[in-house]
Motif scaffolding. Structure first.
Motif, PDB file in Angstrom:
ATOM      1  N   ASN A  16       0.815  -1.302  -0.071  1.00 22.41           N
ATOM      2  CA  ASN A  16      -0.045   0.150  -0.001  1.00 22.41           C
ATOM      3  C   ASN A  16       0.741   1.215  -0.038  1.00 22.41           C
ATOM      4  OD1 ASN A  16      -2.999  -0.480   0.139  1.00 22.41           O
ATOM      5  ND2 ASN A  16      -2.435  -1.772   1.950  1.00 22.41           N
ATOM      6  N   ILE A  17       1.912   1.367   0.810  1.00 24.35           N
ATOM      7  CA  ILE A  17       2.663   2.369   1.011  1.00 24.35           C
ATOM      8  C   ILE A  17       3.310   2.679  -0.480  1.00 24.35           C
ATOM      9  CG2 ILE A  17       4.919   3.215   2.035  1.00 24.35           C
ATOM     10  CD1 ILE A  17       3.861   1.716   4.597  1.00 24.35           C
ATOM     11  N   GLN A  18       3.805   1.533  -1.176  1.00 27.59           N
ATOM     12  CA  GLN A  18       4.437   1.664  -2.400  1.00 27.59           C
ATOM     13  C   GLN A  18       3.689   2.250  -3.444  1.00 27.59           C
ATOM     14  OE1 GLN A  18       6.009  -2.448  -2.266  1.00 27.59           O
ATOM     15  NE2 GLN A  18       8.069  -1.414  -2.647  1.00 27.59           N
ATOM     16  N   ASN A  19       2.298   1.970  -3.517  1.00 29.43           N
ATOM     17  CA  ASN A  19       1.269   2.290  -4.531  1.00 29.43           C
ATOM     18  C   ASN A  19       0.479   3.450  -4.191  1.00 29.43           C
ATOM     19  OD1 ASN A  19       2.141  -0.171  -6.110  1.00 29.43           O
ATOM     20  ND2 ASN A  19       0.846  -1.281  -4.768  1.00 29.43           N
ATOM     21  N   ILE A  20       0.492   3.732  -2.882  1.00 29.43           N
ATOM     22  CA  ILE A  20      -0.587   4.952  -2.556  1.00 29.43           C
ATOM     23  C   ILE A  20       0.344   6.000  -1.839  1.00 29.43           C
ATOM     24  CG2 ILE A  20      -2.618   5.332  -1.291  1.00 29.43           C
ATOM     25  CD1 ILE A  20      -3.573   2.631  -1.394  1.00 29.43           C
ATOM     26  N   ASN A  21      -0.374   7.254  -2.095  1.00 26.60           N
ATOM     27  CA  ASN A  21       0.311   8.477  -1.225  1.00 26.60           C
ATOM     28  C   ASN A  21      -0.637   8.551   0.096  1.00 26.60           C
ATOM     29  OD1 ASN A  21       1.803  10.686  -0.521  1.00 26.60           O
ATOM     30  ND2 ASN A  21       0.257  11.858  -1.577  1.00 26.60           N
ATOM     31  N   ILE A  22       0.366   7.953   1.170  1.00 29.33           N
ATOM     32  CA  ILE A  22      -0.132   7.588   2.443  1.00 29.33           C
ATOM     33  C   ILE A  22       0.115   8.687   3.320  1.00 29.33           C
ATOM     34  CG2 ILE A  22      -0.515   6.050   4.485  1.00 29.33           C
ATOM     35  CD1 ILE A  22      -1.892   4.996   2.258  1.00 29.33           C
ATOM     36  N   ASP A  23      -0.654   9.502   3.978  1.00 26.61           N
ATOM     37  CA  ASP A  23      -0.253  10.574   4.719  1.00 26.61           C
ATOM     38  C   ASP A  23      -0.059   9.937   6.167  1.00 26.61           C
ATOM     39  OD1 ASP A  23      -0.832  13.061   3.080  1.00 26.61           O
ATOM     40  OD2 ASP A  23      -2.877  11.853   3.238  1.00 26.61           O
ATOM     41  N   VAL A  24      -0.846   9.311   6.910  1.00 31.15           N
ATOM     42  CA  VAL A  24      -0.534   8.659   8.152  1.00 31.15           C
ATOM     43  C   VAL A  24      -0.625   7.134   8.313  1.00 31.15           C
ATOM     44  CG1 VAL A  24      -1.028   8.696  10.790  1.00 31.15           C
ATOM     45  CG2 VAL A  24      -1.089  10.744   9.370  1.00 31.15           C
ATOM     46  N   ILE A  25       0.275   6.509   8.924  1.00 30.94           N
ATOM     47  CA  ILE A  25       0.238   4.984   9.167  1.00 30.94           C
ATOM     48  C   ILE A  25      -0.169   4.466  10.736  1.00 30.94           C
ATOM     49  CG2 ILE A  25       1.488   2.877   8.813  1.00 30.94           C
ATOM     50  CD1 ILE A  25       3.282   4.505   6.717  1.00 30.94           C
ATOM     51  N   LEU A  26      -1.012   4.160  10.810  1.00 33.91           N
ATOM     52  CA  LEU A  26      -1.250   3.336  12.295  1.00 33.91           C
ATOM     53  C   LEU A  26      -0.751   1.946  12.003  1.00 33.91           C
ATOM     54  CD1 LEU A  26      -4.908   4.954  12.778  1.00 33.91           C
ATOM     55  CD2 LEU A  26      -2.842   5.594  14.070  1.00 33.91           C
ATOM     56  N   CYS A  27       0.165   1.594  12.818  1.00 36.78           N
ATOM     57  CA  CYS A  27       0.836   0.260  12.745  1.00 36.78           C
ATOM     58  C   CYS A  27       1.057  -0.259  14.013  1.00 36.78           C
ATOM     59  CB  CYS A  27       2.194   0.222  12.136  1.00 36.78           C
ATOM     60  SG  CYS A  27       2.899  -1.154  11.474  1.00 36.78           S
ATOM     61  N   ASP A  28       0.405  -1.659  14.118  1.00 37.46           N
ATOM     62  CA  ASP A  28       0.882  -2.568  15.393  1.00 37.46           C
ATOM     63  C   ASP A  28       2.211  -2.693  15.296  1.00 37.46           C
ATOM     64  OD1 ASP A  28       0.263  -4.067  17.463  1.00 37.46           O
ATOM     65  OD2 ASP A  28      -0.567  -5.735  16.475  1.00 37.46           O
ATOM     66  N   VAL A  29       2.635  -2.940  16.867  1.00 39.57           N
ATOM     67  CA  VAL A  29       3.924  -3.288  16.984  1.00 39.57           C
ATOM     68  C   VAL A  29       4.215  -4.761  16.526  1.00 39.57           C
ATOM     69  CG1 VAL A  29       5.885  -3.427  18.769  1.00 39.57           C
ATOM     70  CG2 VAL A  29       4.306  -1.662  18.730  1.00 39.57           C
ATOM     71  N   LYS A  30       3.591  -5.699  17.061  1.00 44.89           N
ATOM     72  CA  LYS A  30       3.744  -7.142  16.963  1.00 44.89           C
ATOM     73  C   LYS A  30       2.670  -7.495  15.815  1.00 44.89           C
ATOM     74  CE  LYS A  30       5.133  -8.154  21.755  1.00 44.89           C
ATOM     75  NZ  LYS A  30       6.564  -8.237  21.629  1.00 44.89           N
ATOM     76  N   LEU A  31       3.480  -7.810  14.707  1.00 46.13           N
ATOM     77  CA  LEU A  31       2.635  -8.516  13.436  1.00 46.13           C
ATOM     78  C   LEU A  31       3.218  -9.723  13.288  1.00 46.13           C
ATOM     79  CD1 LEU A  31       2.411  -5.145  11.932  1.00 46.13           C
ATOM     80  CD2 LEU A  31       0.648  -6.609  12.492  1.00 46.13           C
ATOM     81  N   PRO A  32       2.385 -10.684  12.461  1.00 42.83           N
ATOM     82  CA  PRO A  32       2.847 -11.885  12.238  1.00 42.83           C
ATOM     83  C   PRO A  32       4.249 -12.133  11.263  1.00 42.83           C
ATOM     84  CG  PRO A  32       0.561 -11.744  11.520  1.00 42.83           C
ATOM     85  CD  PRO A  32       1.183 -10.337  11.920  1.00 42.83           C
ATOM     86  N   ASP A  33       4.366 -11.181  10.594  1.00 39.71           N
ATOM     87  CA  ASP A  33       5.752 -11.026   9.616  1.00 39.71           C
ATOM     88  C   ASP A  33       6.916 -10.027  10.073  1.00 39.71           C
ATOM     89  OD1 ASP A  33       4.096  -8.904   8.943  1.00 39.71           O
ATOM     90  OD2 ASP A  33       4.316  -9.034   6.482  1.00 39.71           O
ATOM     91  N   GLY A  34       6.859  -9.485  11.362  1.00 39.43           N
ATOM     92  CA  GLY A  34       7.675  -8.491  11.718  1.00 39.43           C
ATOM     93  C   GLY A  34       7.374  -7.681  12.775  1.00 39.43           C
ATOM     94  N   ASN A  35       8.190  -6.818  13.155  1.00 34.69           N
ATOM     95  CA  ASN A  35       7.931  -5.842  14.266  1.00 34.69           C
ATOM     96  C   ASN A  35       7.668  -4.449  13.621  1.00 34.69           C
ATOM     97  OD1 ASN A  35       8.929  -3.761  16.300  1.00 34.69           O
ATOM     98  ND2 ASN A  35       9.155  -5.668  17.362  1.00 34.69           N
ATOM     99  N   GLY A  36       6.816  -3.821  14.294  1.00 34.48           N
ATOM    100  CA  GLY A  36       6.254  -2.386  13.811  1.00 34.48           C
ATOM    101  C   GLY A  36       7.532  -1.551  14.087  1.00 34.48           C
ATOM    102  N   VAL A  37       8.106  -1.502  15.301  1.00 33.60           N
ATOM    103  CA  VAL A  37       9.215  -0.528  15.442  1.00 33.60           C
ATOM    104  C   VAL A  37      10.486  -0.702  14.525  1.00 33.60           C
ATOM    105  CG1 VAL A  37      11.124  -0.125  17.416  1.00 33.60           C
ATOM    106  CG2 VAL A  37       8.837  -0.657  18.100  1.00 33.60           C
ATOM    107  N   ASP A  38      10.870  -1.951  14.141  1.00 34.09           N
ATOM    108  CA  ASP A  38      11.694  -1.918  13.206  1.00 34.09           C
ATOM    109  C   ASP A  38      11.336  -1.507  11.611  1.00 34.09           C
ATOM    110  OD1 ASP A  38      13.571  -3.076  15.031  1.00 34.09           O
ATOM    111  OD2 ASP A  38      12.787  -5.095  14.356  1.00 34.09           O
TER     112      ASP A  38
END
Length: 124
Positions: free
Chosen positions: A40-62
């Protein structure tokens, strides 16, 4: 219209956020993992991202570093069920706008979203 992306693997929480944010008049995109969110970030001009820290495929902090490399003007608000001070410090160092604890800070999400948008639009 402002574009908001929600990345969270908790479907009920994600859908609740989508409804709340759409009521504010924003265009809302959603993803259940970092890989889908990054597309989504690559294809859409995103203004604000709300992201969980613990996700199945990685860490939001990183993930913040990767977002800032691809979309440096997007603001990122990290959300977690279990807040750790060390994670918050690292998230801010990585370029996150803020780091909040789910449930404790739910009433702060919309005002925080507006603050992040204000900062985002200082760059345009």
């Amino acid at each position: 219209m402002k574009n908001i992306l929600i990345i969270d693997d908790e479907e009920k929480f994600r859908h609740l956020l989508v409804k709340l944010i759409k009521l504010e008049g924003f265009e809302v995109f959603q993803a259940a993992d970092l890989k889908s969110g990054f597309k989504n970030i690559q294809n859409i001009n995103i203004d604000v991202i709300l992201c969980d820290v613990k996700l199945p495929d990685g860490n939001g902090v990183d993930f913040v570093k990767k977002i800032k490399t691809t979309s440096p003007v997007s603001e990122i608000i990290l959300m977690t069920a279990f807040g750790k001070i060390s994670d918050k410090i690292q998230a801010i160092k990585n370029g996150a706008f803020d780091y909040i604890v789910k449930a404790d800070d739910n009433d702060k999400i919309i005002p925080l979203l507006y603050k992040a948008l204000e900062k985002r639009h200082l760059y345009t």
